[in-house]
Design an enzyme around this catalytic site. Structure first.
Site: not given
Length: 292
Positions: A172, A186, A190
């Site tokens: 992650s 993004y 994650k």
């Protein structure tokens, strides 16, 4: 007397039941183990492969770019501990088609044996204000960062369950723990890995399979350099040196072998304060014109 003995045994069993989630599993030896690394042609993925090879592992590198894979293979092979070790390369986009991913994983296992450890490192990033990110960029980031890890994991889980043995790593990011300005696409991808890893650990722990999720800070990788290029309307600024991939991977691997679920970002002195991070710099540069 018998009643006292039964009561003592009952209390002891309750104690073991309560304590069992806290008991660590037996560490996994990587000597002779088969480790698959997606996104293994560069950055953290390649560094993890090198660390595994140093411990005697057999490696399958999976990535899209054939030339980068070939170059990474030669670099990883320089760290062999014995002449029996093998590094094989497979060119594949793990985010596109589960059937193809499943076929490739089967092919890898036929050559090097069942997968003992899967490291999901494939990922991309774009840094920009929410309305400046195109819908196709949102979709692509989610496909690579999240679905790529889902497909690879789905392909190896059945064999791991049969063998009652395995380690799976999801890479992650610290942006997967805290949402940051300019990282809406993004960070979401994650955060998804975090939820997946926590839920999946509950399902597979009875099969002696342990899930590790890593939250690295900004690390000196080719992907990070591309991320900097994608920052729009940002003024150049001096930057502190980022932790190296090899340094990060060497710290992670021991925790993965011991079945630890969490790999924290880094030591405090290796992490630049958020106030001077790329996200904070980007926030200032984007908001300043609107406030003036």
């Amino acid at each position: 007397m018998l009643l006292l003995l039964c009561a003592t045994l009952f209390v002891f069993l309750i104690f073991l039941y309560v304590l069992s989630p806290r008991l660590p599993p037996r560490p996994v030896s990587l000597n002779g183990a088969h480790v698959v690394v997606t996104g293994g042609s560069s950055g953290i993925g390649k560094a993890i492969a090198i660390e595994c090879v140093k411990r005697g592992a057999f490696i399958t590198l999976v990535a899209r770019n054939e030339q980068k894979l070939f170059d990474a293979k030669k670099e990883v092979e320089q760290h062999f501990m014995n002449e029996k070790q093998v590094v094989q390369c497979i060119s594949l986009d793990v985010s596109k088609d589960f059937g193809q991913v499943k076929s490739v994983m089967k092919q890898a296992q036929e050559k090097l044996g069942p997968v003992d450890m899967l490291v999901n490192c494939a990922g991309i990033s774009v840094s920009a204000r929410f309305e400046d990110i195109k819908p196709e960029e949102f979709r692509r980031i989610m496909e690579v960062n999240y679905l790529g890890s889902v497909y690879s994991t789905m392909a190896v889980i059945p064999t791991m369950k049969e063998r009652r043995h395995g380690r799976i790593v999801f890479v992650s990011s610290q942006a997967g723990q805290l949402g940051l300005f300019g990282y809406s696409a993004y960070s979401a991808s994650k955060f998804a890995l975090r939820g997946l890893s926590e839920a999946l650990q509950m399902e597979v722990k009875p099969y002696n399979i342990y899930i590790t999720v890593a939250y690295p800070p900004d690390t000196d990788t080719p992907g990070y350099q591309e991320e900097l290029k994608s920052m729009r309307r940002r003024r150049p600024r001096a930057r502190r040196r980022r932790p190296s991939c090899l340094l990060a991977s060497s710290r992670w691997l021991l925790r993965v072998q011991h079945g630890r679920h969490l790999v924290p970002g880094s030591r405090r002195r290796d992490i630049e304060p958020w106030a001077s991070s790329p996200a904070a710099n980007l926030a200032v540069e984007l908001v300043r014109p609107e406030l003036s």
